[in-house]
Write a protein that holds these residues in place. Sequence first.
Motif, PDB file in Angstrom:
ATOM      1  N   PRO A 193       0.466  -0.866  -0.117  1.00  0.00           N
ATOM      2  CA  PRO A 193       0.471  -0.099  -0.376  1.00  0.00           C
ATOM      3  C   PRO A 193       1.041   1.364   0.491  1.00  0.00           C
ATOM      4  CG  PRO A 193      -0.126  -0.762   1.691  1.00  0.00           C
ATOM      5  CD  PRO A 193       0.817  -2.029   1.191  1.00  0.00           C
ATOM      6  N   PHE A 194       0.565   2.884  -0.858  1.00  0.00           N
ATOM      7  CA  PHE A 194       0.737   3.573  -0.889  1.00  0.00           C
ATOM      8  C   PHE A 194       0.414   4.440   0.422  1.00  0.00           C
ATOM      9  CE2 PHE A 194       2.781   1.461  -4.495  1.00  0.00           C
ATOM     10  CZ  PHE A 194       4.362   1.877  -4.575  1.00  0.00           C
ATOM     11  N   ASN A 195       0.971   5.656   1.199  1.00  0.00           N
ATOM     12  CA  ASN A 195       0.739   6.074   2.042  1.00  0.00           C
ATOM     13  C   ASN A 195       1.068   7.682   1.243  1.00  0.00           C
ATOM     14  OD1 ASN A 195       0.118   8.103   3.388  1.00  0.00           O
ATOM     15  ND2 ASN A 195       0.974   7.604   5.134  1.00  0.00           N
ATOM     16  N   VAL A 196       0.154   8.640  -0.189  1.00  0.00           N
ATOM     17  CA  VAL A 196       0.636   9.449  -0.607  1.00  0.00           C
ATOM     18  C   VAL A 196      -0.278  11.264  -0.529  1.00  0.00           C
ATOM     19  CG1 VAL A 196       0.622  10.755  -3.410  1.00  0.00           C
ATOM     20  CG2 VAL A 196       1.251   8.184  -2.890  1.00  0.00           C
ATOM     21  N   ASN A 197       0.859  11.717  -0.049  1.00  0.00           N
ATOM     22  CA  ASN A 197       0.718  13.379   0.640  1.00  0.00           C
ATOM     23  C   ASN A 197      -0.102  13.096   2.231  1.00  0.00           C
ATOM     24  OD1 ASN A 197       2.363  14.423  -0.826  1.00  0.00           O
ATOM     25  ND2 ASN A 197       0.705  14.637  -2.205  1.00  0.00           N
ATOM     26  N   ASP A 198       0.139  12.087   3.007  1.00  0.00           N
ATOM     27  CA  ASP A 198      -0.725  11.572   3.966  1.00  0.00           C
ATOM     28  C   ASP A 198      -2.106  11.226   3.824  1.00  0.00           C
ATOM     29  OD1 ASP A 198       1.256  12.651   6.151  1.00  0.00           O
ATOM     30  OD2 ASP A 198       0.715  14.287   5.906  1.00  0.00           O
ATOM     31  N   GLN A 199      -1.874  10.787   2.832  1.00  0.00           N
ATOM     32  CA  GLN A 199      -3.506   9.530   2.478  1.00  0.00           C
ATOM     33  C   GLN A 199      -2.381   8.215   1.430  1.00  0.00           C
ATOM     34  OE1 GLN A 199      -5.151  11.980  -1.066  1.00  0.00           O
ATOM     35  NE2 GLN A 199      -7.568  10.552  -0.715  1.00  0.00           N
ATOM     36  N   THR A 200      -3.748   7.362   2.257  1.00  0.00           N
ATOM     37  CA  THR A 200      -3.628   6.261   2.104  1.00  0.00           C
ATOM     38  C   THR A 200      -4.448   6.282   0.806  1.00  0.00           C
ATOM     39  OG1 THR A 200      -3.205   5.301   4.254  1.00  0.00           O
ATOM     40  CG2 THR A 200      -3.708   3.774   2.738  1.00  0.00           C
ATOM     41  N   ILE A 201      -3.410   5.775  -0.395  1.00  0.00           N
ATOM     42  CA  ILE A 201      -4.289   5.220  -2.118  1.00  0.00           C
ATOM     43  C   ILE A 201      -4.913   4.173  -2.014  1.00  0.00           C
ATOM     44  CG2 ILE A 201      -3.994   5.350  -3.932  1.00  0.00           C
ATOM     45  CD1 ILE A 201      -3.193   7.762  -2.870  1.00  0.00           C
ATOM     46  N   SER A 202      -5.847   3.385  -1.757  1.00  0.00           N
ATOM     47  CA  SER A 202      -6.680   2.456  -1.866  1.00  0.00           C
ATOM     48  C   SER A 202      -7.071   1.582  -2.549  1.00  0.00           C
ATOM     49  CB  SER A 202      -7.653   2.960  -0.964  1.00  0.00           C
ATOM     50  OG  SER A 202      -8.792   3.283  -2.058  1.00  0.00           O
ATOM     51  N   LEU A 203      -5.614   1.456  -3.368  1.00  0.00           N
ATOM     52  CA  LEU A 203      -6.369   0.401  -4.523  1.00  0.00           C
ATOM     53  C   LEU A 203      -5.694  -0.782  -4.565  1.00  0.00           C
ATOM     54  CD1 LEU A 203      -4.592   3.280  -7.348  1.00  0.00           C
ATOM     55  CD2 LEU A 203      -6.738   2.032  -6.968  1.00  0.00           C
TER      56      LEU A 203
END
Length: 157
Positions: free
Chosen positions: A24-34
């Motif tokens: 999982p990725f956390n980009v700009n304090d937002q978790t990308i739910s893919l």
Amino acid sequence: MLVNKLIDMNFDENKKYKDWFGKPFNVNDQTISLKKEEKIVLYYLYKYGESTMGDITSSFEFAHSTTNYIIKSLEAKDLVSINPSKNDNRVRLINLTSKGHDLLILLMEHLEKISLKVVSDILPILCSNLTDELDTEEKNTLNKLLSKINSSIESLK
């Protein structure tokens, strides 16, 4: 871009996925739910461009229903577009949307930062273990090389 080379290391010559890109990725304090399958399909489309459902299915050895589910999910998130082929209406062509492209660039930039951190953390450890086995000339060459690598990494941050 360095991240393209890093990701390419995780696709073999037959475009098969290797287990690394699924985290999982956390980009700009937002978790990308893919899901990892969605991420690899996005990257596949970025790397190879417009593709058919059959191309994606065979590249990753997905079941047709799995490919259809992934593409429908990405389409619902406005990350890909589906268009019929001009030559054969039975064939559906999949493309990244601008939103999908932008999201993938963010994911790749994030992955590049993580990779650079790992490389910069590992290099000193490797070097300290390796220097005991090197003669003076080899140590000097290694230090010059590491200095160049470090400068290159710093310029990318």
